[in-house]
Design a protein around this motif. Structure first.
Motif, mmCIF file in Angstrom:
data_model
loop_
_atom_site.group_PDB
_atom_site.id
_atom_site.type_symbol
_atom_site.label_atom_id
_atom_site.label_comp_id
_atom_site.label_asym_id
_atom_site.label_seq_id
_atom_site.Cartn_x
_atom_site.Cartn_y
_atom_site.Cartn_z
ATOM 1 N N THR A 280 0.837 -1.199 0.000
ATOM 2 C CA THR A 280 0.000 0.000 0.000
ATOM 3 C C THR A 280 0.878 1.257 0.000
ATOM 4 O O THR A 280 0.607 2.213 -0.735
ATOM 5 N N ALA A 281 1.932 1.248 0.815
ATOM 6 C CA ALA A 281 2.774 2.439 0.937
ATOM 7 C C ALA A 281 3.389 2.821 -0.407
ATOM 8 O O ALA A 281 3.410 3.998 -0.782
ATOM 9 N N LEU B 257 -10.828 -3.134 -0.417
ATOM 10 C CA LEU B 257 -11.455 -1.852 -0.097
ATOM 11 C C LEU B 257 -10.485 -0.951 0.672
ATOM 12 O O LEU B 257 -10.389 0.250 0.401
ATOM 13 N N ALA B 258 -9.749 -1.531 1.597
ATOM 14 C CA ALA B 258 -8.801 -0.736 2.379
ATOM 15 C C ALA B 258 -7.644 -0.254 1.524
ATOM 16 O O ALA B 258 -7.178 0.894 1.660
ATOM 17 N N TYR B 259 -7.174 -1.110 0.628
ATOM 18 C CA TYR B 259 -6.044 -0.770 -0.242
ATOM 19 C C TYR B 259 -6.399 0.395 -1.165
ATOM 20 O O TYR B 259 -5.688 1.410 -1.208
ATOM 21 N N TYR B 260 -7.513 0.277 -1.874
ATOM 22 C CA TYR B 260 -7.916 1.363 -2.775
ATOM 23 C C TYR B 260 -8.388 2.580 -1.982
ATOM 24 O O TYR B 260 -8.251 3.721 -2.446
ATOM 25 N N GLY B 261 -8.915 2.345 -0.799
ATOM 26 C CA GLY B 261 -9.318 3.462 0.044
ATOM 27 C C GLY B 261 -8.138 4.303 0.475
ATOM 28 O O GLY B 261 -8.222 5.543 0.523
ATOM 29 N N ALA B 262 -7.019 3.648 0.782
ATOM 30 C CA ALA B 262 -5.822 4.389 1.196
ATOM 31 C C ALA B 262 -5.311 5.277 0.065
ATOM 32 O O ALA B 262 -4.907 6.428 0.296
ATOM 33 N N VAL B 263 -5.333 4.753 -1.163
ATOM 34 C CA VAL B 263 -4.910 5.573 -2.298
ATOM 35 C C VAL B 263 -5.898 6.714 -2.520
ATOM 36 O O VAL B 263 -5.502 7.858 -2.800
ATOM 37 N N SER B 264 -7.174 6.417 -2.387
ATOM 38 C CA SER B 264 -8.210 7.442 -2.579
ATOM 39 C C SER B 264 -8.036 8.595 -1.610
ATOM 40 O O SER B 264 -8.282 9.760 -1.956
#
Length: 299
Positions: free
Chosen positions: A83-84, A117-124
């Motif tokens: 994610t980072a 959801l968490a992965y794309y949410g972090a980018v969002s």
């Protein structure tokens, strides 16, 4: 937010494959945009992103944005295993001037839907430009239902998706039933005609890096003018090339293709090997038949 054909672009490399070739990027962009294609998608599978360092990936994004010079939108591939790193690449892409980012789910260890959801949410949360979800289950191991994809779009900044799953019924279900949530872009070469005839607004297409004019003309015939007869005539030239490319390492096939049409981009990086001479000649003959290169002695 996208319409038309967006070219999945290669990463031009120097002759020994050791570095990104900046002049090569300009050649690719001028060839693609000059051929009437409507957008650029560097840094994806066609761009060999898994073989590039973090700094090289940032360089590729910067070079494509600079070369495009606002003529067409640029969607930067920013996929990574963590994610980072995905956030870092996506933030950089926005600062560099990209219009959107394209992200495939982390591959090797497939994420659950909650993790997705968490992965794309972090980018969002980190950027203000849209995200294109890269659906390629064969590489990511992630197989969403149409309903899950729509939910992902509702809950994150995912606004569109490139479908490289090859399941036309699945693609149609998303396009027909969830268009209010997410825009469907075809990304499976041999389904391009069917997807456009079905009303898809756009496609991300590596073949458009090789034969941009034919691909742009197909979009105009089928998606804009609704002239299926003209579209079929164009598709008869394009389809054999698409089928060939899907039968070989894709990035290598596209790089061979751009070399054959006169805008070489250097080699692919190891471990991908060059096309064997007989396959290179087969692709050349297909390009000759399509009118993309002049017939001559095999190279």
């Amino acid at each position: 937010m996208f319409t038309g054909i967006l070219a999945a672009a290669v990463t031009p490399l120097t002759a020994d494959g050791s570095a990104v070739d900046a002049a090569g990027v300009q050649r690719q962009v001028d060839h693609i945009v000059g051929g009437g294609v409507h957008g650029l998608v560097p840094g994806g599978s066609t761009g060999e992103f898994t073989t590039l360092s973090l700094d090289e990936r940032k360089q590729v994004t910067e070079l494509y944005v600079e070369a495009a010079a606002g003529r067409v939108p640029v969607v930067a591939g920013t996929s990574a295993l963590s994610t980072a790193e995905t956030v870092e690449l996506s933030v950089h892409a926005e600062k560099a001037g990209a219009d959107a980012v394209m992200i495939v789910p982390p591959f090797y260890d497939a994420l659950s839907f909650e993790e997705l959801l968490a992965y794309y949410g972090a980018v969002s949360d980190a950027i203000d430009i849209p995200i294109m979800y890269y659906n390629i289950p064969s590489a990511s191991g992630v197989r969403l239902t149409p309903e899950q994809l729509a939910q992902l779009a509702r809950e994150t900044a995912v606004a569109s998706y490139k479908d490289t799953g090859g399941d036309y019924a699945w693609f149609s279900a998303v396009h027909q039933q969830h268009a209010a949530d997410i825009t469907a872009l075809n990304g499976w070469d041999t389904l391009t005609f069917a997807a456009l005839a079905n009303g898809a607004k756009a496609g991300v297409w590596g073949t458009a890096s090789v034969i941009p004019r034919l691909c742009a003309d197909l979009y105009d015939a089928v998606a804009v003018r609704g002239d299926l007869e003209a579209g079929r005539a164009l598709w008869a030239k394009i389809f054999p090339i698409c089928r060939f490319l899907e039968s070989h390492n894709y990035a290598c096939g596209i790089k061979t293709g751009v070399e054959l049409v006169g805008v070489g981009a250097g080699p692919t990086r190891l471990p991908v090997l060059p096309l064997a001479p007989r396959y290179r000649e087969e692709l050349r003959r297909l390009l000759v038949a399509a009118g993309a290169v002049e017939d001559r002695v095999a190279v």
